[in-house]
Design an enzyme around this catalytic site. Structure first.
Site, short mmCIF file in Angstrom:
data_model
loop_
_atom_site.label_atom_id
_atom_site.label_comp_id
_atom_site.label_asym_id
_atom_site.label_seq_id
_atom_site.Cartn_x
_atom_site.Cartn_y
_atom_site.Cartn_z
N CYS A 184 37.96 47.21 40.68
CA CYS A 184 39.04 48.48 39.05
C CYS A 184 39.45 49.30 39.54
O CYS A 184 40.27 49.68 39.15
CB CYS A 184 38.01 48.63 38.53
N LYS A 189 41.52 51.92 29.23
CA LYS A 189 41.21 51.52 30.20
C LYS A 189 41.72 51.72 31.36
O LYS A 189 41.31 52.16 32.73
CB LYS A 189 41.02 49.97 30.19
N1 LIG Z 1 33.64 42.46 37.68
C1 LIG Z 1 33.63 44.12 36.92
O1 LIG Z 1 33.09 44.62 37.42
C2 LIG Z 1 35.06 44.50 36.00
C3 LIG Z 1 34.75 45.22 35.48
C4 LIG Z 1 35.36 46.05 33.91
C5 LIG Z 1 37.19 44.77 34.36
N2 LIG Z 1 36.56 43.70 34.57
C6 LIG Z 1 38.12 42.64 34.76
O2 LIG Z 1 37.45 41.23 33.95
C7 LIG Z 1 38.84 40.53 34.00
C8 LIG Z 1 38.22 39.52 34.77
O3 LIG Z 1 37.07 39.55 35.83
P1 LIG Z 1 36.04 39.33 36.95
O4 LIG Z 1 34.86 40.45 38.18
O5 LIG Z 1 35.28 38.52 36.19
O6 LIG Z 1 36.68 38.23 37.46
P2 LIG Z 1 35.84 37.13 38.72
O7 LIG Z 1 36.97 36.89 39.43
O8 LIG Z 1 34.81 37.07 38.98
O9 LIG Z 1 36.54 35.45 37.96
C9 LIG Z 1 37.21 35.26 36.64
C10 LIG Z 1 37.49 34.09 36.76
O10 LIG Z 1 38.39 33.25 36.11
C11 LIG Z 1 38.43 31.78 36.13
N3 LIG Z 1 39.70 31.90 35.52
C12 LIG Z 1 41.37 31.28 36.12
N4 LIG Z 1 41.99 31.35 35.80
C13 LIG Z 1 41.94 30.86 34.35
C14 LIG Z 1 42.20 30.25 33.03
N5 LIG Z 1 43.49 30.24 33.19
N6 LIG Z 1 41.35 29.45 32.77
C15 LIG Z 1 39.74 29.71 32.05
N7 LIG Z 1 39.25 30.19 33.27
C16 LIG Z 1 40.47 31.06 34.36
C17 LIG Z 1 38.76 31.94 37.94
O11 LIG Z 1 37.96 30.41 38.01
C18 LIG Z 1 37.11 33.06 38.26
O12 LIG Z 1 36.36 31.85 37.76
C19 LIG Z 1 39.54 41.62 35.06
O13 LIG Z 1 40.37 41.51 34.32
C20 LIG Z 1 39.06 43.09 36.19
O14 LIG Z 1 39.38 43.33 36.03
C21 LIG Z 1 35.56 43.82 36.19
#
Ligand SMILES: NC(=O)c1ccc[n+]([C@@H]2O[C@H](COP(=O)([O-])OP(=O)(O)OC[C@H]3O[C@@H](n4cnc5c(N)ncnc54)[C@H](O)[C@@H]3O)[C@@H](O)[C@H]2O)c1
Length: 401
Positions: free
Chosen positions: A260, A206
């Site tokens: 990212c 990743k």
């Molecule tokens: N958004 C993208 O395009 C993308 C692509 C690939 C990887 N990622 C990775 O995926 C992961 C999530 O990203 P995202 O964009 O979905 O984040 P986001 O900020 O959209 O959502 C994450 C959610 O997690 C919740 N949260 C935080 N702590 C928590 C806990 N202890 N228990 C339950 N919920 C909790 C937050 O309130 C939030 O609503 C990250 O590591 C990111 O780097 C994101």
């Protein structure tokens, strides 16, 4: 069908929950933010993603999905919480995995033997192993009794439902049993290839993918600064260079943004600061391209002032971190606009993918072009493609023409 508990209902966790629920799984979505949970349970979403609202409503209606603020017993736990960064003293940004461990702590109370824990959050190398050690300390379960796997996400916001199903995925367990079990689960929803490996390799895959993109964009950005210096059209240069059968230079822009590519290379660099000069330098080149763009705009504005005896109205086209989305996370265009506002420049901004941005009024791009003295295209949105680049007051920073 096994019961799945997904922690983190954001851009990744919510669509993932919905897709599993549509494929017959019983899914419990957990988010620590009660406002988000309440909204989701009424069929509304806090993120913009095509088809999400309709699909969410349908899985709520057939009771295959429900959102909560705390986890309950399940067979599989998927962790999709944020992994932001903390700015370090040595100029290297350090990943903050605290939310992963908060999520793991919350499930440690409900974990039972034969559970499978899948980490999807982008994570530093060794995090899957570390969450296993954390769980073992809390519960005494070995990695044979509770399985752990890392399964990174590659989806493109705006096309998440298509990519969740069709993308190839890499899946790495701490044990081969864990890898196989995780593959069995994703097989239920994915039509892309699922490649088995170990957890550490999957974590590194990743980070490597996004570092590769960052380094290649940095090359294009560096070339664009040289071209400006010697008065060469960088877009023509790249087009001609790419006629070479083994050359494929990417498009330069105002920097690199998003959740990212602008962050993940630091995850490798902060773990291996002494052996990552290329990765670190690419990050710095891309950050510098944004500063360079700000300085360039100020220079153009100063020249307007010298010629006209008044400050120009600056038209800025684009706010998001890349074309045709509404996401402003780590956006270079946003940083440029903030800097210009801080320096008291008068701006008119257009962003076709947002209705409003904080207190700043947004305008139609045609009005911006008509009323501004100077116009800077910062994001290559499809709406801007018809803008005539031969207009002398228009400066294209993203190769839209
Ligand atoms: N958004 C993208 O395009 C993308 C692509 C690939 C990887 N990622 C990775 O995926 C992961 C999530 O990203 P995202 O964009 O979905 O984040 P986001 O900020 O959209 O959502 C994450 C959610 O997690 C919740 N949260 C935080 N702590 C928590 C806990 N202890 N228990 C339950 N919920 C909790 C937050 O309130 C939030 O609503 C990250 O590591 C990111 O780097 C994101």
């Amino acid at each position: 069908m096994p019961k799945i508990c997904v922690l983190g209902l954001g851009y990744i966790g919510l669509p993932t929950s919905v897709v599993f629920a549509r494929h017959g799984f019983k899914v419990i979505g957990v988010d620590i933010n009660p406002i988000i949970v309440k909204k989701i349970n009424t069929g509304e979403t806090h993120i913009v993603e095509p088809n999400l609202n309709e699909q969410l409503k349908s899985v709520l209606k057939n009771k295959s999905f429900v959102a909560r603020t705390s986890p309950i017993e399940a067979d599989i736990f998927i962790i999709a919480v944020p992994t932001p960064y903390i700015v370090g003293e040595n100029g290297i940004f350090n990943p903050d995995t605290s939310m992963i461990f908060q999520a793991i702590e919350s499930i440690s109370k409900v974990i039972k033997k034969d559970n499978l824990i899948i980490l999807e959050s982008t994570s530093p190398i060794g995090t899957t192993e570390n969450i296993y050690k954390f769980i073992q300390k809390k519960t005494g379960f070995t990695s044979e009794e509770v399985k752990f796997a890392y399964c990174p996400e590659r989806v493109l916001p705006g096309n998440i439902f298509n990519e969740l199903v069709h993308n190839d995925r890499v899946i790495g367990g701490l044990t081969s049993d864990a890898t196989n079990q995780a593959i069995n689960i994703y097989e239920q929803i994915c039509s892309g290839n699922l490649y088995a490996t170990n957890a550490k390799t999957a974590e590194m895959v990743k980070l490597t993918e996004n570092s590769f993109r960052d380094i290649n964009i940095a090359f294009a950005n560096e070339i664009s600064i040289i071209c400006d210096e010697i008065n060469i059209d960088v877009n023509e240069l790249i087009k001609l260079s790419n006629y070479h059968p083994r050359v494929n230079i990417l498009n330069p822009g105002c920097g690199v943004g998003g959740h990212c590519i602008a962050i993940d290379p630091w995850f490798i660099a902060s773990q291996f600061p002494d052996i990552t000069p290329l990765i670190q330098q690419a990050r710095r080149v891309n950050l510098k391209k944004t500063t360079w763009t700000i300085n360039k705009i100020k220079k153009i504005a100063a020249s307007f002032y010298n010629n006209n005896g008044r400050l120009p109205l600056l038209g800025c086209l684009g706010l998001t971190f890349k074309p045709n989305i509404d996401d402003i996370r780590e956006s270079p265009a946003l940083k440029i606009i903030h800097e210009l506002i801080k320096d008291d420049f008068k701006l008119m901004i257009s962003e076709p993918n947002l209705l409003r941005y904080k207190g700043v009024k947004l305008h139609h791009y045609k009005e911006v072009i008509q009323k501004s003295d100077l116009v800077f295209i910062l994001v290559a949105h499809k709406e801007f493609k018809s803008i005539k680049s031969d207009n002398e007051k228009i400066y294209d920073f993203c190769g839209i023409s």
